[in-house]
Design a protein around this motif. Structure first.
Motif, short mmCIF file in Angstrom:
data_model
loop_
_atom_site.label_atom_id
_atom_site.label_comp_id
_atom_site.label_asym_id
_atom_site.label_seq_id
_atom_site.Cartn_x
_atom_site.Cartn_y
_atom_site.Cartn_z
N HIS A 1 -10.48 4.30 3.82
CA HIS A 1 -10.91 3.22 3.41
C HIS A 1 -12.09 2.80 2.50
O HIS A 1 -13.19 3.39 2.86
CB HIS A 1 -11.38 2.41 4.72
N VAL B 1 -6.78 8.18 6.44
CA VAL B 1 -6.47 7.57 5.34
C VAL B 1 -7.97 7.04 4.97
O VAL B 1 -8.81 6.92 5.79
CB VAL B 1 -5.61 6.15 5.46
N MET C 1 0.80 -1.04 -0.08
CA MET C 1 0.03 0.12 0.21
C MET C 1 1.05 1.26 0.20
O MET C 1 1.88 1.42 0.57
CB MET C 1 -1.09 0.32 1.24
N THR D 1 -6.79 -1.69 6.13
CA THR D 1 -6.61 -0.26 6.03
C THR D 1 -6.03 0.19 7.22
O THR D 1 -5.11 1.07 7.52
CB THR D 1 -7.89 0.29 5.91
N ASP E 1 -0.95 7.68 0.46
CA ASP E 1 -2.47 7.40 0.80
C ASP E 1 -2.76 8.09 2.04
O ASP E 1 -4.02 8.37 2.44
CB ASP E 1 -3.00 5.93 1.03
N HIS F 1 -2.25 -0.66 7.81
CA HIS F 1 -1.50 0.17 6.91
C HIS F 1 -1.16 1.51 7.58
O HIS F 1 -0.10 2.04 7.57
CB HIS F 1 -2.09 0.52 5.75
#
Length: 305
Positions: A251, A249, A116, A261, A120, A264
């Motif tokens: 999702h 971030v 990832m 998510t 993001d 990450h």
């Protein structure tokens, strides 16, 4: 009268099964030839056979089936029992599907490790927001415990907002706290329990109008603060403070698959010299009927490590 073969064919069962039901006294033939031992059944016995099969297919043991039928359960009672069992099986299926979703989320977490993009994640400040909210206790912070609590909270919240004539002015926003120490098992409290706040943005004007319609005190709407009841409107009015610094971030998809998510985001926070300063918030940007199309911003408060 039907031979055992014909009766089995009409009942959509095997002759072997009918012989077993005869042996245990669950469904005796209407007549047995004393010379040949051949079994013969009456058409009226199809009704009992149907009940046996229906109860067996719903998970009752043959002993339980016999006990139920020997109590001369009428059609209405049997229908009620079958409806109840149907609901139990549906709940079990939903639980199994939820577990499958959680397994899928864990697999995605493993598969996405290192793949990832750090782009993001966005650091930003969030502003205070006035929320109408309901809250409840979840046994843990895991999706399998949060989902069954937060979903009915939101359903009930929107029902109460409609009853109070309050129109949301922004998206839903959920936030979490450690459960109070006095939240016992009867309240859903455990050592890992969290207090779930299911909220949605409203305006002071909407709240004030609802308070006036309710005939509550004039100062109630203007004094909304963390945890304050909204003047008997059936929900709390909360001014949720903004976050000085949040790592955020987006999702996409159902919240049951949030784990990849969230992890990450955790790796980004740790790898960029920050540490978490509390539970993440969830800002529901898009929530169509198809949860695969949901868009949620995860906002985790952070400070420099």
């Amino acid at each position: 009268m039907f031979s055992i073969g014909d009766f089995a064919r009409y009942g959509r069962v095997s002759a072997r099964m009918l012989r077993h039901y005869d042996a245990i006294g669950l469904l005796r033939p209407a007549r047995t030839d004393p010379v040949t031992g051949y079994r013969f059944y009456a058409a009226a016995q199809l009704a009992r056979l149907n009940r046996v099969i229906a109860l067996k297919d719903l998970g009752f043991s043959l002993q339980q089936v016999a006990a139920i039928l020997d109590e001369q359960v009428d059609v209405a009672e049997l229908r009620g029992m079958l409806r109840l069992r149907q609901a139990e099986l549906a709940a079990a299926r939903e639980a199994a599907e939820a577990r499958l979703g959680q397994v899928e989320a864990r697999l995605r977490t493993i598969e996405s490790e290192g793949h990832m993009s750090a782009d993001d994640v966005v650091l930003k400040r969030t502003e205070p927001v006035l929320l109408a909210e309901l809250s409840g206790i979840a046994a843990s912070y895991g999706p399998e415990d949060i989902g069954p609590v937060i979903t009915p909270l939101y359903e009930e919240l929107f029902r109460r907002l409609a009853a109070a004539g309050v129109t949301p002015t922004g998206p839903g926003l959920a936030y979490y706290e450690a459960a109070p120490e006095d939240a016992g098992p009867e309240d859903g409290g455990t050592a890992d329990a969290v207090l779930v706040h299911a909220g949605v943005a409203i305006s002071q004007e909407e709240l004030a109008k609802a308070v006036r319609r309710k005939g509550a005190g004039a100062g109630s709407a203007a004094s909304a603060s963390l945890g304050a009841p909204a003047a008997g409107l059936g929900f709390d009015a909360v001014t949720l403070p903004g976050l000085d610094l949040a790592a955020t971030v987006v999702h996409r998809g159902p919240m049951s698959r949030i784990v990849p998510t969230a992890q990450h985001l955790a790796r980004w926070i740790d790898g960029n010299g920050y540490r978490s300063a509390g539970y993440a918030r969830e800002l529901y940007l898009e929530c169509p009927d198809d949860k695969e199309e949901w868009v949620t911003e995860i906002q985790e408060p952070v400070v420099r490590a």
